[in-house]
Write a protein that holds these residues in place. Structure first.
Motif, PDB file in Angstrom:
ATOM      1  N   ARG A 228       0.912  -1.211  -0.065  1.00 30.90           N
ATOM      2  CA  ARG A 228      -0.081  -0.119  -0.133  1.00 30.90           C
ATOM      3  C   ARG A 228       1.014   1.215   0.162  1.00 30.90           C
ATOM      4  O   ARG A 228       0.529   2.152  -0.741  1.00 30.90           O
ATOM      5  CB  ARG A 228      -0.899  -0.092   1.169  1.00 30.90           C
ATOM      6  N   SER A 232       0.763   4.489  -2.626  1.00 32.42           N
ATOM      7  CA  SER A 232       0.353   5.800  -1.704  1.00 32.42           C
ATOM      8  C   SER A 232       1.789   6.676  -2.043  1.00 32.42           C
ATOM      9  O   SER A 232       1.513   8.244  -2.052  1.00 32.42           O
ATOM     10  CB  SER A 232       0.015   5.801  -0.328  1.00 32.42           C
ATOM     11  N   PRO A 238      -1.040  10.543  -6.024  1.00 31.76           N
ATOM     12  CA  PRO A 238      -0.955   9.016  -5.829  1.00 31.76           C
ATOM     13  C   PRO A 238      -2.320   8.329  -6.058  1.00 31.76           C
ATOM     14  O   PRO A 238      -3.333   8.694  -6.247  1.00 31.76           O
ATOM     15  CB  PRO A 238      -0.564   8.989  -4.252  1.00 31.76           C
ATOM     16  N   ASN A 240      -5.850   6.421  -5.344  1.00 34.55           N
ATOM     17  CA  ASN A 240      -6.933   6.310  -4.700  1.00 34.55           C
ATOM     18  C   ASN A 240      -7.290   4.942  -3.973  1.00 34.55           C
ATOM     19  O   ASN A 240      -6.830   3.996  -4.447  1.00 34.55           O
ATOM     20  CB  ASN A 240      -8.148   6.747  -5.390  1.00 34.55           C
ATOM     21  N   PHE A 241      -7.555   5.265  -2.686  1.00 30.64           N
ATOM     22  CA  PHE A 241      -8.067   4.196  -1.721  1.00 30.64           C
ATOM     23  C   PHE A 241      -9.301   4.309  -1.221  1.00 30.64           C
ATOM     24  O   PHE A 241      -9.905   5.109  -0.771  1.00 30.64           O
ATOM     25  CB  PHE A 241      -6.989   3.851  -0.749  1.00 30.64           C
ATOM     26  N   ALA A 272      -8.210  -0.116  -4.858  1.00 27.62           N
ATOM     27  CA  ALA A 272      -7.115   1.103  -5.179  1.00 27.62           C
ATOM     28  C   ALA A 272      -7.316   1.204  -6.692  1.00 27.62           C
ATOM     29  O   ALA A 272      -7.338   0.290  -7.464  1.00 27.62           O
ATOM     30  CB  ALA A 272      -5.870   0.579  -4.728  1.00 27.62           C
ATOM     31  N   ARG A 274      -5.451   4.246  -9.734  1.00 32.24           N
ATOM     32  CA  ARG A 274      -4.834   5.316 -10.016  1.00 32.24           C
ATOM     33  C   ARG A 274      -5.921   6.331 -10.496  1.00 32.24           C
ATOM     34  O   ARG A 274      -6.972   6.080 -11.106  1.00 32.24           O
ATOM     35  CB  ARG A 274      -3.958   5.347 -11.266  1.00 32.24           C
ATOM     36  N   GLN A 343      -0.986  -4.635   4.675  1.00 33.52           N
ATOM     37  CA  GLN A 343      -0.459  -3.632   3.873  1.00 33.52           C
ATOM     38  C   GLN A 343       0.012  -4.325   2.953  1.00 33.52           C
ATOM     39  O   GLN A 343       0.660  -3.265   1.722  1.00 33.52           O
ATOM     40  CB  GLN A 343       0.555  -2.899   4.444  1.00 33.52           C
TER      41      GLN A 343
END
Length: 347
Positions: A228, A232, A238, A240-241, A272, A274, A343
């Motif tokens: 992750r 980020s 960066p 999007n989550f 996630a 882009r 993560q």
């Protein structure tokens, strides 16, 4: 051959662990960038490879020879520092020749190497000047020429472009990549600038908290972040989550939409995407626009989706203003999933 092997290298400063247990192999003639935020351990690792610091544990091998017990001058390396370290009392010629004279090479060989590297770096007309008469870009060229003149097995570079203005940095990136490829030298380059990393590297080693979290070619790091943090950190803006909730075997609900995703037994995962992989459509995330930033042919739209901030890079022909609503659909094969407990990316 100048293959570099870093085996279980750790570094502890008192109660602070700067590096945990780093394993990394760099192939002969490969250009590897150590990328990360300040304090991640990238410069510490570079200094250990250079011999300016000793590892608390672990080994460093260059060209099949263990070097972590050797002084810097016996490692077959040259280093370019962030502040260039160009000697003000010496001419450009003597700055480039400094290391060669320390090796007590014959004057004819010194002249040959200085002349050749000055031509490579396009500073042959500056050889009689002193550093005070040079611009920042010219001093940077002198520092690189001095490193190349040593004909090292390995060149180490510690943020060498960070003191240059944006336009000169762009020019020097292209020049450096060409020069180092032609020199056929193994290069390790430290930076916090992801644009430099993406444009220069054969492979990027992303560092975070004293560990390498991913080492892969630039496109792989960008498209398929292994953690992750990588998603980020890499990309401007960066990734999007968005939180995901299980909606049946292999199905996950994200901001009111259902997607095929990982297995259902994972307790917490994130969706996630882009920003450039979101497009206006009839079906997708219902987003409320907060900020619109013009970026030439594109606009950067900051919006909220189900209370979560989301950014999208869209065509500048779209007429959007704060308060507008837009439906954004993600490109299906660009969706990535992350396990919030580890993560790490989910295959």
């Amino acid at each position: 051959m100048a293959e570099i092997e870093i085996k279980g290298v750790a570094k502890v400063f008192g109660a602070f662990t700067a590096l945990h247990s780093i394993d990394l192999t760099i192939s002969d003639r490969e250009f590897v960038v150590l990328l990360g935020a300040s304090g991640c351990g990238k410069t510490t690792l570079l200094r250990i490879i250079a011999g300016l610091d000793s590892p608390t544990k672990g080994e460093v091998w260059i060209g099949g020879r263990r070097v972590d017990m050797l002084p810097p001058r016996e490692r077959g390396i040259s280093m370019v520092f962030q502040n260039y370290a160009v000697f003000p009392h010496l001419t450009v010629f003597e700055n480039i020749a400094f290391g060669l004279r320390m090796q007590r090479l014959a004057q004819a060989e010194v002249t040959r190497r200085v002349t050749r590297t000055a031509e490579i770096m396009h500073i042959e007309g500056l050889l009689k000047r002193y550093s005070g008469q040079l611009s920042g870009g010219q001093r940077q060229r002198v520092a690189v020429a001095r490193a190349l003149a040593m004909e090292p097995d390995v060149i180490l570079m510690d943020e060498p472009l960070s003191n240059l203005d944006a336009l000169l940095r762009l020019e020097m990136r292209a020049e450096l990549k060409g020069v180092l490829a032609a020199s056929k030298t193994t290069t390790i380059y430290v930076t916090h600038d992801q644009v430099e990393a993406m444009s220069l590297a054969d492979r990027i080693a992303v560092m975070h908290g004293g560990d390498i979290v991913q080492a892969a070619p630039p496109v792989e790091v960008y498209r398929n972040p292994a953690a992750r943090f990588v998603g980020s950190f890499i990309g401007n803006p960066p990734m999007n989550f968005l939180p995901a909730a299980a909606a049946g075997e292999g199905c996950w609900q994200v901001a009111g939409l259902t997607f095929d995703g990982p297995r259902a037994d994972l307790p917490q995962i994130e969706f996630a995407i882009r920003p450039e992989d979101l497009h206006p459509a009839d079906h997708g995330f219902l987003a409320e626009v907060r900020v619109v930033e013009p970026l030439g042919p594109h606009i950067l739209v900051t919006a909220t989706v189900a209370g979560v901030v989301l950014r999208a890079v869209l065509d500048s022909t779209l007429a959007l203003a704060p308060g507008d609503h837009i439906t954004l659909s993600p490109v299906s094969d660009r969706i990535r999933w992350f396990d919030l407990n580890t993560q790490k990316a989910i295959a």
